[in-house]
Design a protein around this motif. Structure first.
Motif, PDB file in Angstrom:
ATOM      1  N   GLY A 183      43.414  17.020  47.004  1.00  0.00           N
ATOM      2  CA  GLY A 183      43.589  17.390  48.402  1.00  0.00           C
ATOM      3  C   GLY A 183      44.815  18.238  48.673  1.00  0.00           C
ATOM      4  N   GLN A 184      45.449  18.769  47.615  1.00  0.00           N
ATOM      5  CA  GLN A 184      46.622  19.630  47.777  1.00  0.00           C
ATOM      6  C   GLN A 184      46.150  21.092  47.828  1.00  0.00           C
ATOM      7  OE1 GLN A 184      49.996  18.591  45.212  1.00  0.00           O
ATOM      8  NE2 GLN A 184      48.971  16.661  44.710  1.00  0.00           N
ATOM      9  N   PHE A 185      45.522  21.435  48.945  1.00  0.00           N
ATOM     10  CA  PHE A 185      44.811  22.703  49.036  1.00  0.00           C
ATOM     11  C   PHE A 185      45.747  23.916  49.070  1.00  0.00           C
ATOM     12  CE2 PHE A 185      42.057  19.506  51.123  1.00  0.00           C
ATOM     13  CZ  PHE A 185      41.043  19.514  50.187  1.00  0.00           C
ATOM     14  N   LYS A 186      46.899  23.781  49.678  1.00  0.00           N
ATOM     15  CA  LYS A 186      47.824  24.916  49.748  1.00  0.00           C
ATOM     16  C   LYS A 186      48.332  25.295  48.364  1.00  0.00           C
ATOM     17  CE  LYS A 186      51.772  26.696  52.344  1.00  0.00           C
ATOM     18  NZ  LYS A 186      52.797  26.418  53.389  1.00  0.00           N
ATOM     19  N   ALA A 187      48.725  24.285  47.573  1.00  0.00           N
ATOM     20  CA  ALA A 187      49.200  24.550  46.216  1.00  0.00           C
ATOM     21  C   ALA A 187      48.066  25.107  45.350  1.00  0.00           C
ATOM     22  CB  ALA A 187      49.763  23.271  45.601  1.00  0.00           C
ATOM     23  N   ALA A 188      46.860  24.555  45.523  1.00  0.00           N
ATOM     24  CA  ALA A 188      45.707  25.055  44.774  1.00  0.00           C
ATOM     25  C   ALA A 188      45.413  26.501  45.143  1.00  0.00           C
ATOM     26  CB  ALA A 188      44.489  24.185  45.056  1.00  0.00           C
ATOM     27  N   LEU A 189      45.549  26.810  46.415  1.00  0.00           N
ATOM     28  CA  LEU A 189      45.286  28.165  46.904  1.00  0.00           C
ATOM     29  C   LEU A 189      46.189  29.193  46.228  1.00  0.00           C
ATOM     30  CD1 LEU A 189      43.564  29.623  49.140  1.00  0.00           C
ATOM     31  CD2 LEU A 189      45.575  29.421  50.602  1.00  0.00           C
ATOM     32  N   GLU A 190      47.452  28.874  46.092  1.00  0.00           N
ATOM     33  CA  GLU A 190      48.399  29.811  45.473  1.00  0.00           C
ATOM     34  C   GLU A 190      48.031  30.086  44.014  1.00  0.00           C
ATOM     35  OE1 GLU A 190      52.294  28.219  45.980  1.00  0.00           O
ATOM     36  OE2 GLU A 190      52.291  28.431  48.160  1.00  0.00           O
ATOM     37  N   LEU A 191      47.658  29.042  43.293  1.00  0.00           N
ATOM     38  CA  LEU A 191      47.255  29.235  41.896  1.00  0.00           C
ATOM     39  C   LEU A 191      45.972  30.055  41.790  1.00  0.00           C
ATOM     40  CD1 LEU A 191      47.857  25.877  39.958  1.00  0.00           C
ATOM     41  CD2 LEU A 191      48.676  28.142  39.331  1.00  0.00           C
ATOM     42  N   LEU A 192      45.014  29.746  42.649  1.00  0.00           N
ATOM     43  CA  LEU A 192      43.726  30.439  42.600  1.00  0.00           C
ATOM     44  C   LEU A 192      43.861  31.914  42.955  1.00  0.00           C
ATOM     45  CD1 LEU A 192      41.578  27.650  44.259  1.00  0.00           C
ATOM     46  CD2 LEU A 192      41.292  28.502  41.922  1.00  0.00           C
ATOM     47  N   GLN A 193      44.745  32.232  43.867  1.00  0.00           N
ATOM     48  CA  GLN A 193      44.974  33.636  44.211  1.00  0.00           C
ATOM     49  C   GLN A 193      45.542  34.404  43.024  1.00  0.00           C
ATOM     50  OE1 GLN A 193      47.401  32.928  47.695  1.00  0.00           O
ATOM     51  NE2 GLN A 193      45.726  33.400  49.095  1.00  0.00           N
ATOM     52  N   ALA A 194      46.427  33.756  42.263  1.00  0.00           N
ATOM     53  CA  ALA A 194      46.976  34.385  41.060  1.00  0.00           C
ATOM     54  C   ALA A 194      45.879  34.573  40.004  1.00  0.00           C
ATOM     55  CB  ALA A 194      48.121  33.550  40.503  1.00  0.00           C
ATOM     56  N   VAL A 195      45.018  33.562  39.859  1.00  0.00           N
ATOM     57  CA  VAL A 195      43.899  33.659  38.914  1.00  0.00           C
ATOM     58  C   VAL A 195      42.992  34.825  39.290  1.00  0.00           C
ATOM     59  CG1 VAL A 195      41.782  32.523  38.131  1.00  0.00           C
ATOM     60  CG2 VAL A 195      43.912  31.235  38.240  1.00  0.00           C
ATOM     61  N   LEU A 196      42.696  34.945  40.583  1.00  0.00           N
ATOM     62  CA  LEU A 196      41.808  36.004  41.050  1.00  0.00           C
ATOM     63  C   LEU A 196      42.386  37.386  40.733  1.00  0.00           C
ATOM     64  CD1 LEU A 196      39.202  36.712  42.567  1.00  0.00           C
ATOM     65  CD2 LEU A 196      40.530  36.687  44.699  1.00  0.00           C
ATOM     66  N   GLU A 197      43.688  37.535  40.890  1.00  0.00           N
ATOM     67  CA  GLU A 197      44.318  38.821  40.582  1.00  0.00           C
ATOM     68  C   GLU A 197      44.136  39.189  39.116  1.00  0.00           C
ATOM     69  OE1 GLU A 197      48.089  40.152  42.235  1.00  0.00           O
ATOM     70  OE2 GLU A 197      48.210  38.266  43.318  1.00  0.00           O
ATOM     71  N   VAL A 198      44.326  38.217  38.227  1.00  0.00           N
ATOM     72  CA  VAL A 198      44.131  38.484  36.803  1.00  0.00           C
ATOM     73  C   VAL A 198      42.664  38.829  36.528  1.00  0.00           C
ATOM     74  CG1 VAL A 198      44.227  37.509  34.476  1.00  0.00           C
ATOM     75  CG2 VAL A 198      46.046  37.004  36.109  1.00  0.00           C
ATOM     76  N   GLN A 199      41.756  38.065  37.103  1.00  0.00           N
ATOM     77  CA  GLN A 199      40.331  38.299  36.858  1.00  0.00           C
ATOM     78  C   GLN A 199      39.891  39.664  37.360  1.00  0.00           C
ATOM     79  OE1 GLN A 199      38.734  34.776  38.775  1.00  0.00           O
ATOM     80  NE2 GLN A 199      38.466  33.749  36.804  1.00  0.00           N
ATOM     81  N   GLU A 200      40.434  40.097  38.475  1.00  0.00           N
ATOM     82  CA  GLU A 200      40.081  41.424  39.001  1.00  0.00           C
ATOM     83  C   GLU A 200      40.531  42.531  38.046  1.00  0.00           C
ATOM     84  OE1 GLU A 200      40.004  40.610  43.817  1.00  0.00           O
ATOM     85  OE2 GLU A 200      41.913  41.083  42.830  1.00  0.00           O
ATOM     86  N   LYS A 201      41.632  42.322  37.359  1.00  0.00           N
ATOM     87  CA  LYS A 201      42.082  43.293  36.360  1.00  0.00           C
ATOM     88  C   LYS A 201      41.138  43.327  35.158  1.00  0.00           C
ATOM     89  CE  LYS A 201      46.941  42.678  37.625  1.00  0.00           C
ATOM     90  NZ  LYS A 201      47.121  43.955  38.324  1.00  0.00           N
ATOM     91  N   LEU A 202      40.489  42.208  34.877  1.00  0.00           N
ATOM     92  CA  LEU A 202      39.587  42.109  33.735  1.00  0.00           C
ATOM     93  C   LEU A 202      38.173  42.585  34.048  1.00  0.00           C
ATOM     94  CD1 LEU A 202      40.691  38.523  32.631  1.00  0.00           C
ATOM     95  CD2 LEU A 202      41.155  40.606  31.348  1.00  0.00           C
ATOM     96  N   LEU A 203      37.869  42.829  35.326  1.00  0.00           N
ATOM     97  CA  LEU A 203      36.495  43.096  35.739  1.00  0.00           C
ATOM     98  C   LEU A 203      35.810  44.279  35.061  1.00  0.00           C
ATOM     99  CD1 LEU A 203      35.786  42.438  39.514  1.00  0.00           C
ATOM    100  CD2 LEU A 203      35.006  41.219  37.507  1.00  0.00           C
ATOM    101  N   PRO A 204      36.483  45.388  34.779  1.00  0.00           N
ATOM    102  CA  PRO A 204      35.739  46.466  34.123  1.00  0.00           C
ATOM    103  C   PRO A 204      35.114  46.060  32.794  1.00  0.00           C
ATOM    104  CG  PRO A 204      37.832  47.275  34.965  1.00  0.00           C
ATOM    105  CD  PRO A 204      37.865  45.784  35.093  1.00  0.00           C
TER     106      PRO A 204
END
Length: 287
Positions: free
Chosen positions: A169-190
């Motif tokens: 239930g620690q959604f704010k902390a989870a959100l920060e990590l997930l946003q960082a993950v998304l940034e890395v994944q977007e770089k890998l998308l091609p």
């Protein structure tokens, strides 16, 4: 002849110019135009840098973690994002890749484990350069850079931490990590399928919804749904549609088409998987 929009000095409009007009350009303008054309034609590349390391002290000992920066070459990548990895993480990646790409990896060697001097500044510096070169060698191989194993090396640890936080239930902390993950994944998308993003986007939707930020939640859901439809991810599709219908009602938006799509989907695909909420789908993904 009327001058094309942008004028002869506009690098973005060089293709409009005839031979006579080109001759009026200065050498400096021609060089600038050439650089811009080359930049537009240059394919994106992943670049890796390990600029620093740190020693982590624990009750049973200590170990070194390396800051691995992932970036895309060219002007289209304005942010450098990084993850921390131990030597043992690199070794685990190498073993997994060897199981799948044994012949292709014959010429790529993982830097050997140091038996002594691990914590000396000079040793740590040499290790950073060696691991940085190792990642570049892996990326240079088409089969590796398109492998999910390569992408997982940069994201799985952070995803697991985020899901632990989400379940707690620690959604704010989870959100920060997930946003960082998304940034890395977007770089890998091609080099990876767009489905790579779906678990992360779905987890972000859950976090935003539970943080009572419905606008952000439905915005992220709208990014995930086309990928889910295209690749036939049925469990995610039903759960996303259900949540988007609820958010649509909450925000006073039209939901008739989404509701109809959800009804048709559930009528054609009955079963437990169709009844799971998006939160349940997200949590099950990392159990």
């Amino acid at each position: 002849m009327a001058e094309p929009p942008g004028g002869v000095g506009d690098p973005a409009k060089v293709n409009w110019l005839g031979p006579g007009e080109l001759s009026s350009l200065t050498t400096r303008e021609l060089q600038q135009n050439l650089r811009l054309e080359k930049r537009r034609e240059r394919p994106a590349q992943l670049l890796f840098e390990i600029p620093s390391s740190r020693i982590v002290h624990q009750s049973l000992g200590k170990h070194v973690v390396h800051d691995v920066v992932v970036m895309r070459s060219g002007s289209f990548d304005s942010r450098r994002v990084s993850v921390e990895r131990r030597y043992s993480d690199f070794r685990q990646l190498h073993h997994k890749l060897q199981e799948e790409f044994q012949e292709e990896l014959e010429e790529v060697q993982l830097p050997p484990k140091l038996l002594t001097g691990n914590f000396r500044p000079d040793s740590m510096s040499e290790r950073r350069l060696a691991l940085q070169d190792y990642l570049s060698q892996l990326y240079a191989m088409c089969c590796i850079r398109h492998s999910p194993l390569f992408a997982e090396f940069f994201t799985t640890q952070e995803q697991r931490k985020a899901h632990v936080l989400l379940r707690a239930g620690q959604f704010k902390a989870a959100l920060e990590l997930l946003q960082a993950v998304l940034e890395v994944q977007e770089k890998l998308l091609p080099w990876q399928k767009p489905t790579l993003l779906v678990p992360t986007l779905s987890a972000l939707v859950v976090c935003y919804r539970d943080l009572d930020q419905p606008e952000e939640a439905i915005c992220i859901a709208n990014r995930a749904l086309p990928i889910v439809r295209r690749y036939g991810l049925r469990a995610y599709r039903a759960a996303l549609l259900e949540l988007m219908v609820d958010l649509g009602y909450q925000l006073g938006r039209p939901v008739a088409q989404l509701q109809e799509e959800l009804t048709v989907l559930r009528d054609s695909e009955r079963g437990e998987v169709m009844q799971r909420s998006l939160k349940e789908v997200v949590i099950r993904n990392f159990i």
